[in-house]
Design a protein around this motif. Structure first.
Motif, PDB file in Angstrom:
ATOM      1  N   SER A   1       0.839  -1.202   0.000  1.00 43.60           N
ATOM      2  CA  SER A   1       0.000   0.000   0.000  1.00 43.60           C
ATOM      3  C   SER A   1       0.871   1.247   0.000  1.00 43.60           C
ATOM      4  O   SER A   1       0.620   2.204  -0.751  1.00 43.60           O
ATOM      5  CB  SER A   1      -0.912   0.007   1.234  1.00 43.60           C
ATOM      6  OG  SER A   1      -1.836  -1.039   1.177  1.00 43.60           O
ATOM      7  N   LEU A   2       1.907   1.238   0.838  1.00 42.25           N
ATOM      8  CA  LEU A   2       2.834   2.380   0.866  1.00 42.25           C
ATOM      9  C   LEU A   2       3.589   2.485  -0.453  1.00 42.25           C
ATOM     10  O   LEU A   2       3.770   3.582  -0.990  1.00 42.25           O
ATOM     11  CB  LEU A   2       3.802   2.221   2.039  1.00 42.25           C
ATOM     12  CG  LEU A   2       3.162   2.189   3.434  1.00 42.25           C
ATOM     13  CD1 LEU A   2       4.215   1.929   4.504  1.00 42.25           C
ATOM     14  CD2 LEU A   2       2.415   3.477   3.729  1.00 42.25           C
ATOM     15  N   ALA A   3       4.017   1.336  -0.988  1.00 42.47           N
ATOM     16  CA  ALA A   3       4.721   1.352  -2.274  1.00 42.47           C
ATOM     17  C   ALA A   3       3.797   1.812  -3.396  1.00 42.47           C
ATOM     18  O   ALA A   3       4.208   2.574  -4.283  1.00 42.47           O
ATOM     19  CB  ALA A   3       5.271  -0.045  -2.577  1.00 42.47           C
ATOM     20  N   GLY A   4       2.522   1.372  -3.353  1.00 43.60           N
ATOM     21  CA  GLY A   4       1.567   1.793  -4.381  1.00 43.60           C
ATOM     22  C   GLY A   4       1.330   3.286  -4.363  1.00 43.60           C
ATOM     23  O   GLY A   4       1.205   3.915  -5.417  1.00 43.60           O
ATOM     24  N   GLY A   5       1.281   3.878  -3.162  1.00 41.64           N
ATOM     25  CA  GLY A   5       1.146   5.327  -3.070  1.00 41.64           C
ATOM     26  C   GLY A   5       2.315   6.037  -3.702  1.00 41.64           C
ATOM     27  O   GLY A   5       2.155   7.065  -4.385  1.00 41.64           O
ATOM     28  N   ILE A   6       3.525   5.509  -3.497  1.00 40.32           N
ATOM     29  CA  ILE A   6       4.726   6.122  -4.089  1.00 40.32           C
ATOM     30  C   ILE A   6       4.699   6.008  -5.609  1.00 40.32           C
ATOM     31  O   ILE A   6       4.980   6.972  -6.327  1.00 40.32           O
ATOM     32  CB  ILE A   6       5.987   5.441  -3.520  1.00 40.32           C
ATOM     33  CG1 ILE A   6       6.135   5.762  -2.023  1.00 40.32           C
ATOM     34  CG2 ILE A   6       7.228   5.886  -4.276  1.00 40.32           C
ATOM     35  CD1 ILE A   6       7.258   5.001  -1.353  1.00 40.32           C
ATOM     36  N   VAL A   7       4.350   4.819  -6.098  1.00 38.79           N
ATOM     37  CA  VAL A   7       4.325   4.605  -7.555  1.00 38.79           C
ATOM     38  C   VAL A   7       3.302   5.523  -8.220  1.00 38.79           C
ATOM     39  O   VAL A   7       3.584   6.154  -9.248  1.00 38.79           O
ATOM     40  CB  VAL A   7       4.023   3.124  -7.868  1.00 38.79           C
ATOM     41  CG1 VAL A   7       3.808   2.929  -9.364  1.00 38.79           C
ATOM     42  CG2 VAL A   7       5.157   2.237  -7.381  1.00 38.79           C
ATOM     43  N   ASN A   8       2.098   5.611  -7.646  1.00 40.67           N
ATOM     44  CA  ASN A   8       1.075   6.488  -8.220  1.00 40.67           C
ATOM     45  C   ASN A   8       1.509   7.945  -8.186  1.00 40.67           C
ATOM     46  O   ASN A   8       1.255   8.706  -9.127  1.00 40.67           O
ATOM     47  CB  ASN A   8      -0.243   6.337  -7.454  1.00 40.67           C
ATOM     48  CG  ASN A   8      -0.913   5.008  -7.716  1.00 40.67           C
ATOM     49  OD1 ASN A   8      -0.761   4.430  -8.782  1.00 40.67           O
ATOM     50  ND2 ASN A   8      -1.644   4.506  -6.740  1.00 40.67           N
ATOM     51  N   ALA A   9       2.134   8.346  -7.071  1.00 42.41           N
ATOM     52  CA  ALA A   9       2.592   9.730  -6.957  1.00 42.41           C
ATOM     53  C   ALA A   9       3.672  10.033  -7.987  1.00 42.41           C
ATOM     54  O   ALA A   9       3.748  11.146  -8.513  1.00 42.41           O
ATOM     55  CB  ALA A   9       3.121   9.988  -5.548  1.00 42.41           C
ATOM     56  N   HIS A  10       4.502   9.048  -8.281  1.00 43.01           N
ATOM     57  CA  HIS A  10       5.642   9.284  -9.172  1.00 43.01           C
ATOM     58  C   HIS A  10       5.252   9.232 -10.648  1.00 43.01           C
ATOM     59  O   HIS A  10       5.759  10.016 -11.454  1.00 43.01           O
ATOM     60  CB  HIS A  10       6.724   8.241  -8.886  1.00 43.01           C
ATOM     61  CG  HIS A  10       8.078   8.601  -9.431  1.00 43.01           C
ATOM     62  ND1 HIS A  10       8.864   9.597  -8.885  1.00 43.01           N
ATOM     63  CD2 HIS A  10       8.771   8.106 -10.481  1.00 43.01           C
ATOM     64  CE1 HIS A  10       9.988   9.690  -9.565  1.00 43.01           C
ATOM     65  NE2 HIS A  10       9.961   8.795 -10.541  1.00 43.01           N
ATOM     66  N   PHE A  11       4.348   8.330 -11.000  1.00 40.29           N
ATOM     67  CA  PHE A  11       4.034   8.118 -12.412  1.00 40.29           C
ATOM     68  C   PHE A  11       2.669   8.638 -12.844  1.00 40.29           C
ATOM     69  O   PHE A  11       2.375   8.652 -14.034  1.00 40.29           O
ATOM     70  CB  PHE A  11       4.132   6.624 -12.746  1.00 40.29           C
ATOM     71  CG  PHE A  11       5.518   6.069 -12.620  1.00 40.29           C
ATOM     72  CD1 PHE A  11       6.484   6.370 -13.563  1.00 40.29           C
ATOM     73  CD2 PHE A  11       5.860   5.268 -11.549  1.00 40.29           C
ATOM     74  CE1 PHE A  11       7.771   5.867 -13.449  1.00 40.29           C
ATOM     75  CE2 PHE A  11       7.134   4.759 -11.420  1.00 40.29           C
ATOM     76  CZ  PHE A  11       8.104   5.065 -12.364  1.00 40.29           C
ATOM     77  N   GLY A  12       1.819   9.051 -11.916  1.00 38.26           N
ATOM     78  CA  GLY A  12       0.526   9.609 -12.287  1.00 38.26           C
ATOM     79  C   GLY A  12      -0.614   8.671 -11.973  1.00 38.26           C
ATOM     80  O   GLY A  12      -0.471   7.440 -12.023  1.00 38.26           O
ATOM     81  N   LEU A  13      -1.770   9.255 -11.661  1.00 37.21           N
ATOM     82  CA  LEU A  13      -2.895   8.482 -11.151  1.00 37.21           C
ATOM     83  C   LEU A  13      -3.567   7.641 -12.229  1.00 37.21           C
ATOM     84  O   LEU A  13      -3.845   6.453 -12.029  1.00 37.21           O
ATOM     85  CB  LEU A  13      -3.918   9.425 -10.505  1.00 37.21           C
ATOM     86  CG  LEU A  13      -5.152   8.767  -9.900  1.00 37.21           C
ATOM     87  CD1 LEU A  13      -4.747   7.718  -8.879  1.00 37.21           C
ATOM     88  CD2 LEU A  13      -6.039   9.809  -9.257  1.00 37.21           C
ATOM     89  N   ILE A  14      -3.867   8.234 -13.397  1.00 39.54           N
ATOM     90  CA  ILE A  14      -4.545   7.479 -14.449  1.00 39.54           C
ATOM     91  C   ILE A  14      -3.680   6.311 -14.906  1.00 39.54           C
ATOM     92  O   ILE A  14      -4.159   5.182 -15.070  1.00 39.54           O
ATOM     93  CB  ILE A  14      -4.894   8.398 -15.634  1.00 39.54           C
ATOM     94  CG1 ILE A  14      -5.929   9.443 -15.214  1.00 39.54           C
ATOM     95  CG2 ILE A  14      -5.418   7.580 -16.801  1.00 39.54           C
ATOM     96  CD1 ILE A  14      -7.273   8.874 -14.829  1.00 39.54           C
ATOM     97  N   ARG A  15      -2.397   6.571 -15.096  1.00 45.90           N
ATOM     98  CA  ARG A  15      -1.486   5.489 -15.475  1.00 45.90           C
ATOM     99  C   ARG A  15      -1.447   4.419 -14.383  1.00 45.90           C
ATOM    100  O   ARG A  15      -1.424   3.229 -14.663  1.00 45.90           O
ATOM    101  CB  ARG A  15      -0.089   6.042 -15.728  1.00 45.90           C
ATOM    102  CG  ARG A  15       0.901   5.022 -16.281  1.00 45.90           C
ATOM    103  CD  ARG A  15       2.268   5.632 -16.486  1.00 45.90           C
ATOM    104  NE  ARG A  15       2.216   6.749 -17.404  1.00 45.90           N
ATOM    105  CZ  ARG A  15       3.265   7.545 -17.655  1.00 45.90           C
ATOM    106  NH1 ARG A  15       4.410   7.334 -17.036  1.00 45.90           N
ATOM    107  NH2 ARG A  15       3.151   8.544 -18.508  1.00 45.90           N
TER     108      ARG A  15
END
Length: 528
Positions: A381-395
């Motif tokens: 969950s923490l990693a997913g938040g980082i990935v979404n923040a870094h690469f964008g929400l729609i992606r």
């Protein structure tokens, strides 16, 4: 957003607002320990029958129905606690009820009066379900639409916090119960845990972007519009607004008992649809007609003030959502939210049955499906938040949605290979990452769609639409396996394909919501 380094993105979790949401996630998960495993085990050890224990599970209906009273969390103020702000005052009030209910439960004897114990458990469920509304609104109101990195991080923190409270802290009373702690002592311990979580949460910052400042202006506008309506229109508006609650009262009164989930019975499914359709009709037809009222200020009648409050609380949130996005986009959003997690729900509903039929032991299921899933979910969950923040929400939604679907094929592999522990562990880890990532992205997407003026109502309604899809459609999962004559590999392939309609809708939305943080965001809307 893309100028941030990965280390900068990781530091998002050090933000005070994000950290406070992690604590609130713990506070949200703890009540499930109280009315879930702890209450069930206490009733079981007291000699209560399985049927009566099953009936006690009806208290979880509160979580499925909480969107019905979410407008109160947006509009109703708690006078003695207003210095804390709208969100924190509701959080404190709910936590006080939770703590008091736990204390009352510790004074009960289930062997002689199990109904009283379950009644106090219902108080816990109602307070917890209401608290969840306030926590979601707190998270939505804590960030501006442009702070999408923080919104993703907060969604990850909320998910990790919930699992920490539910599984991590929930392990403590279960462990102590085998060390000769009595259940009354354990419930007092749970009350102390809730009080500690509440105390820590009160040190968190007030939401910076609450729409409370606009509430009086919005209310005055509706009051002026209502005052220009004739008596017939006022009575029609009142009927439209009260119809859902009359339908609820009729349904409950006409049922021998509530189902375990509000969407487990066709009557309740159609009731939920009735509520939503009625409010949309009110917002789209009746409220729109009020815009034609004169601008001249009139003296409101005795009926005008409560009617204006009902319009602001019930009709305005839906009207605002449809007007900001347009009817076509709004319907597409509703459809996406309804369908995105259906494949996951089909798998989840049948997972334990599948594990047993394949040949895994109860110990295997407890160690890997439960404990390992807890650890994986928190980390991912923490990693997913980082990935979404870094690469964008729609992606993030697209990729995590595909990953969520494709990991279902791992279960098909297990069905073909048999009960092999290494494959089981790999499946749990990969599926846990995909589920956690998609959940964080999904929660962030919903948060961005909400208006600060109606964040509690709009978020609760959108989440309930998602719950409606997961609980109603997935109820046919057992029938699907039977229809396939127990062909588990084919079943999991079908659950993989179920994500395709939602991803096609998301692709269309990505073109019609080019910047979710603006066009579909929760930016303040004074014209509701």
């Amino acid at each position: 957003m893309h100028n941030r380094t990965f280390s900068d993105t990781l530091l998002l979790y050090a933000n005070r607002r994000v950290a406070s949401i992690f604590v609130l996630g713990i506070a949200s998960g703890l009540p499930w320990v109280i009315i879930g495993s702890s209450l069930t085990l206490w009733l079981k050890e007291a000699g209560i029958s399985r049927s009566e224990i099953g009936f006690a599970g009806l208290i979880f209906t509160a979580y499925a129905a909480n969107f019905l009273w979410s407008p109160l969390v947006d509009q109703l103020k708690i006078p003695a606690l207003q210095k804390l702000g709208q969100r924190k005052s509701w959080l404190l009030a709910c936590q006080l009820v939770l703590v008091g209910s736990c204390v009352l439960m510790s004074l009960c004897d289930p062997a002689s009066n199990a109904k009283q114990l379950v009644l106090f458990g219902l108080m816990v469920a109602m307070a917890s379900a209401t608290q969840d509304i306030a926590i979601d609104a707190y998270r939505v109101d804590s960030f501006a639409p442009q702070e999408r990195e923080y919104i993703s991080a907060a969604a990850g923190a909320a998910t990790a916090g919930w699992w920490t409270g539910y599984a991590g802290l929930g392990y403590i009373p279960l462990m102590l119960s085998d060390l000769n702690w009595s259940w009354p002592e354990l419930f007092l311990l749970l009350a102390a845990m809730c009080a500690a979580a509440c105390a820590i949460a009160m040190f968190g910052p007030k939401p910076q972007y609450s729409g409370n400042a606009n509430q009086q202006e919005l209310y005055s506008g509706y009051l002026n519009k209502v005052s220009h309506c004739n008596q017939s229109n006022k009575l029609q508006l009142t009927a439209y607004l009260l119809l859902p609650f009359l339908a609820i009262a009729w349904t409950v009164a006409g049922s021998p008992g509530l189902p375990a989930s509000i969407t487990d019975s066709p009557r309740y499914i159609w009731l939920s649809v009735c509520v939503i359709v009625t409010l949309i009709t009110t917002a789209g037809i009746k409220v729109a007609a009020l815009d034609k009222g004169a601008t001249q200020q009139l003296q409101p009648s005795a009926l005008d003030k409560p009617l204006a409050w009902l319009l602001l609380s019930l009709a305005a949130p839906l009207r605002d959502f449809v007007m900001r996005n347009g009817l076509q986009v709004a319907c597409a959003i509703f459809s996406f939210i309804l369908l995105f997690k259906v494949g996951e729900a089909f798998l989840g509903r049948m997972s334990i049955v599948f594990y047993k039929e394949v040949g895994f032991s109860n110990t295997d299921i407890a160690n890997y499906s439960k404990m390992l899933t807890w650890v994986v979910t928190i980390v991912c969950s923490l990693a997913g938040g980082i990935v979404n923040a870094h690469f964008g929400l729609i992606r993030g939604l697209v990729v995590s949605g595909c990953a969520m679907a494709l990991t279902n094929l791992m279960f098909a592999w297990i069905a073909l290979a048999g009960p092999e522990i290494p494959l089981y562990v790999a499946t749990i880890i990969l599926d846990g990452f995909a589920q956690a990532w998609s959940t964080v992205a999904f929660a962030s997407f919903i948060a961005l769609l909400c208006n600060h003026n109606f964040s509690a109502t709009q978020y609760a309604l959108l989440v309930s639409i998602g719950n409606l899809g997961r609980t109603t459609l997935s109820s046919f999962s057992g029938q699907a396996v039977d229809w396939l004559n127990g062909n588990w590999p084919l079943f999991f392939v079908l659950t993989t394909l179920m994500v395709i309609p939602s991803l096609l809708i998301l692709r269309w939305l990505s073109r019609n919501l080019p910047d979710v943080g603006q066009h579909g965001s929760r930016a303040s809307s004074k014209g509701a």
